[in-house]
Design a protein around this motif. Structure first.
Motif, PDB file in Angstrom:
ATOM      1  N   PRO A 121      39.087 -62.145 -48.229  1.00  0.00           N
ATOM      2  CA  PRO A 121      38.447 -63.443 -47.567  1.00  0.00           C
ATOM      3  C   PRO A 121      36.813 -63.424 -46.778  1.00  0.00           C
ATOM      4  O   PRO A 121      36.273 -64.178 -47.047  1.00  0.00           O
ATOM      5  N   ASP A 122      36.629 -62.283 -46.442  1.00  0.00           N
ATOM      6  CA  ASP A 122      35.317 -62.081 -45.953  1.00  0.00           C
ATOM      7  C   ASP A 122      34.032 -62.253 -46.859  1.00  0.00           C
ATOM      8  O   ASP A 122      32.913 -62.275 -46.540  1.00  0.00           O
ATOM      9  N   LYS A 123      34.533 -61.851 -48.271  1.00  0.00           N
ATOM     10  CA  LYS A 123      33.525 -62.069 -49.217  1.00  0.00           C
ATOM     11  C   LYS A 123      33.459 -63.332 -49.905  1.00  0.00           C
ATOM     12  O   LYS A 123      32.546 -63.588 -50.735  1.00  0.00           O
ATOM     13  N   PRO A 162      23.064 -64.845 -54.681  1.00  0.00           N
ATOM     14  CA  PRO A 162      22.297 -64.173 -55.791  1.00  0.00           C
ATOM     15  C   PRO A 162      22.390 -62.750 -55.243  1.00  0.00           C
ATOM     16  O   PRO A 162      22.063 -62.325 -54.242  1.00  0.00           O
ATOM     17  N   LEU A 163      22.680 -61.779 -56.314  1.00  0.00           N
ATOM     18  CA  LEU A 163      22.458 -60.383 -56.325  1.00  0.00           C
ATOM     19  C   LEU A 163      23.792 -59.714 -55.523  1.00  0.00           C
ATOM     20  O   LEU A 163      23.838 -58.479 -55.316  1.00  0.00           O
ATOM     21  N   VAL A 164      24.591 -60.659 -55.085  1.00  0.00           N
ATOM     22  CA  VAL A 164      25.721 -59.810 -54.280  1.00  0.00           C
ATOM     23  C   VAL A 164      26.475 -59.034 -55.379  1.00  0.00           C
ATOM     24  O   VAL A 164      26.856 -57.681 -54.734  1.00  0.00           O
ATOM     25  N   ARG A 165      26.791 -59.203 -56.563  1.00  0.00           N
ATOM     26  CA  ARG A 165      27.452 -58.377 -57.497  1.00  0.00           C
ATOM     27  C   ARG A 165      26.708 -56.918 -57.707  1.00  0.00           C
ATOM     28  O   ARG A 165      27.436 -56.152 -57.951  1.00  0.00           O
ATOM     29  N   ILE A 166      25.318 -57.125 -57.643  1.00  0.00           N
ATOM     30  CA  ILE A 166      24.503 -55.724 -57.833  1.00  0.00           C
ATOM     31  C   ILE A 166      24.909 -55.097 -56.586  1.00  0.00           C
ATOM     32  O   ILE A 166      25.257 -53.668 -56.937  1.00  0.00           O
ATOM     33  N   ARG A 167      25.056 -55.274 -55.397  1.00  0.00           N
ATOM     34  CA  ARG A 167      25.248 -54.554 -54.245  1.00  0.00           C
ATOM     35  C   ARG A 167      26.507 -53.984 -54.415  1.00  0.00           C
ATOM     36  O   ARG A 167      26.918 -52.934 -53.601  1.00  0.00           O
ATOM     37  N   ALA A 168      27.520 -54.819 -54.897  1.00  0.00           N
ATOM     38  CA  ALA A 168      28.960 -54.574 -54.893  1.00  0.00           C
ATOM     39  C   ALA A 168      29.336 -53.655 -56.244  1.00  0.00           C
ATOM     40  O   ALA A 168      30.626 -53.063 -56.342  1.00  0.00           O
ATOM     41  N   SER A 169      28.291 -53.341 -57.150  1.00  0.00           N
ATOM     42  CA  SER A 169      28.779 -52.599 -58.345  1.00  0.00           C
ATOM     43  C   SER A 169      28.532 -51.082 -58.380  1.00  0.00           C
ATOM     44  O   SER A 169      28.708 -50.713 -59.513  1.00  0.00           O
TER      45      SER A 169
END
Length: 385
Positions: A312-314, A321-328
């Motif tokens: 939920p907090d995500k 933008p670029l959220v997936r890069i930080r999470a990958s």
């Protein structure tokens, strides 16, 4: 020295303050060592005069509080602090070095004043508070201008890079496509040409996303060229293309036979491709990706997949933008080579069509992206006979 408020002290001791500040500025490497004395003092004098004028101006408690957090009132033109930030950026200063200049300027004034000033404690405390508020305001203005210019230059660089890569990439796509049409080419060469073509198409998609991303930051947003057409046909074509690219995955499509609407077919295809691609990438490999399209006065596009639930907090930042890069970090190669801006661009396309995208994620239903947008702009709505 005569008793004087801090404003008078600044004006009367301008040279001493500037010299102390200049001595500090010359310790900043590498830019400061290559600059002249005039360049080093370029805007410090103007800022000090602004501070002095501010000290001589009455202000309310609200104005004082606003300046302490860098939100004080300002005129229409650029402030000395903003001009200073731009000059320092062009000289090669980092934002840390820029901030350190303000720290040194503050320390220079207060240290010299403490040695010479003999006013009453109340007067000294009031002047110091006002001075610190003025410095905080100038610092906030400088950092904000510096950050804006850095982002602008970065986006401009990315836009130019993406544009310049299009021509050589187009040559690669055309050449590999030409090779694939050859009837007498050995199978191993066909395999190489196929890999080249698929890689080039993926690179082209990434570059298009990059250009769209920079366009949203440099201009009014993603341009839309709407026309009347069959939305169902466009969506069906996108799903079939993704089925071909992912033969090991199951994509289910439920939609009416036709959906007459007004839209940009290329952008809608891009939006749907990004949403389904996201579902394929982050959803369970064993489960299907379900695409359901319905139409009335508005069009609804629902893309659902099973897989890890988005916390939920995500959810609130999923389109950033670029959220997936930080999470990958630690994920597979395909995910790590994603730019992480597909969902951001999908949202911008929906907004450009007057619509929106919502997302829900839970164990029972999986992750669902829902696009809702008007079927017709009011000016284009067909008249009933």
């Amino acid at each position: 020295m005569k008793n004087s408020p801090l404003a008078s002290f600044i004006r009367d001791n301008m040279e001493r303050i500037l010299q102390a500040w200049e001595d500090f500025a010359r310790t900043i490497e590498p830019p400061a060592l290559t600059m002249s004395d005039t360049d080093l003092r370029d805007h410090a004098r103007q800022m000090l005069l602004v501070f002095a004028d501010d000290l001589d101006t009455k202000q309310s408690h609200e104005e004082s509080a606003a300046k302490a957090i860098g939100q004080g009132a300002r005129g229409d033109g650029d402030t000395a602090a903003e001009v200073h930030a731009e000059a320092r950026l062009l000289s090669g200063y980092t934002v840390v070095q820029l901030v350190s200049e303000y720290r040194a300027l503050r320390a220079s004034v207060l240290a010299l004043w403490a040695a010479d000033e003999d006013a009453s404690p109340h007067t000294a405390m009031t002047d110091m508070t006002r001075f610190n508020e003025a410095v905080d305001q100038a610092l906030a203005e400088s950092v904000a201008r510096y950050e804006r210019l850095v982002k602008q230059s970065q986006n401009m660089f990315l836009a130019i890079l993406g544009h310049d890569l299009r021509n050589p990439l187009g040559t690669l796509i055309t050449g590999s496509s030409f090779l694939l049409q050859a009837a007498d080419m050995p199978p191993k060469h066909v395999l190489v040409a196929t890999r080249m073509f698929n890689s080039a198409k993926r690179m082209s998609s990434l570059i298009n996303d990059l250009i769209d991303f920079t366009r949203t930051h440099l201009g009014p947003g993603i341009p839309i060229r709407g026309r009347q057409g069959d939305l169902a046909a466009v969506c069906g074509q996108v799903v079939n293309e993704l089925r071909t690219c992912h033969p090991d995955r199951h994509i289910e499509l439920s939609e009416p036979r036709t959906i007459d609407a007004f839209f940009d077919d290329g952008r809608i295809a891009q939006m749907l491709s990004n949403l389904i691609g996201n579902a394929l990438q982050h959803g369970s490999a064993e489960g299907p990706v379900n695409v359901r399209i319905t139409a009335g006065d508005s069009v609804s596009v629902v893309v659902n997949n099973r897989g890890p639930v988005i916390p939920p907090d995500k959810i609130a930042s999923i389109f950033d933008p670029l959220v997936r890069i930080r999470a990958s970090v630690g994920t597979d190669y395909t995910e790590r080579t994603s730019l992480g801006i597909g969902l951001f661009i999908a949202r911008e396309i929906a907004h450009a069509h007057g619509g929106r995208i919502d997302v829900a994620s839970n164990e029972a239903d999986g992750t669902t992206f829902t696009v809702t947008m008007p079927r017709w702009p009011d000016a284009r709505r067909p008249k009933l006979s």
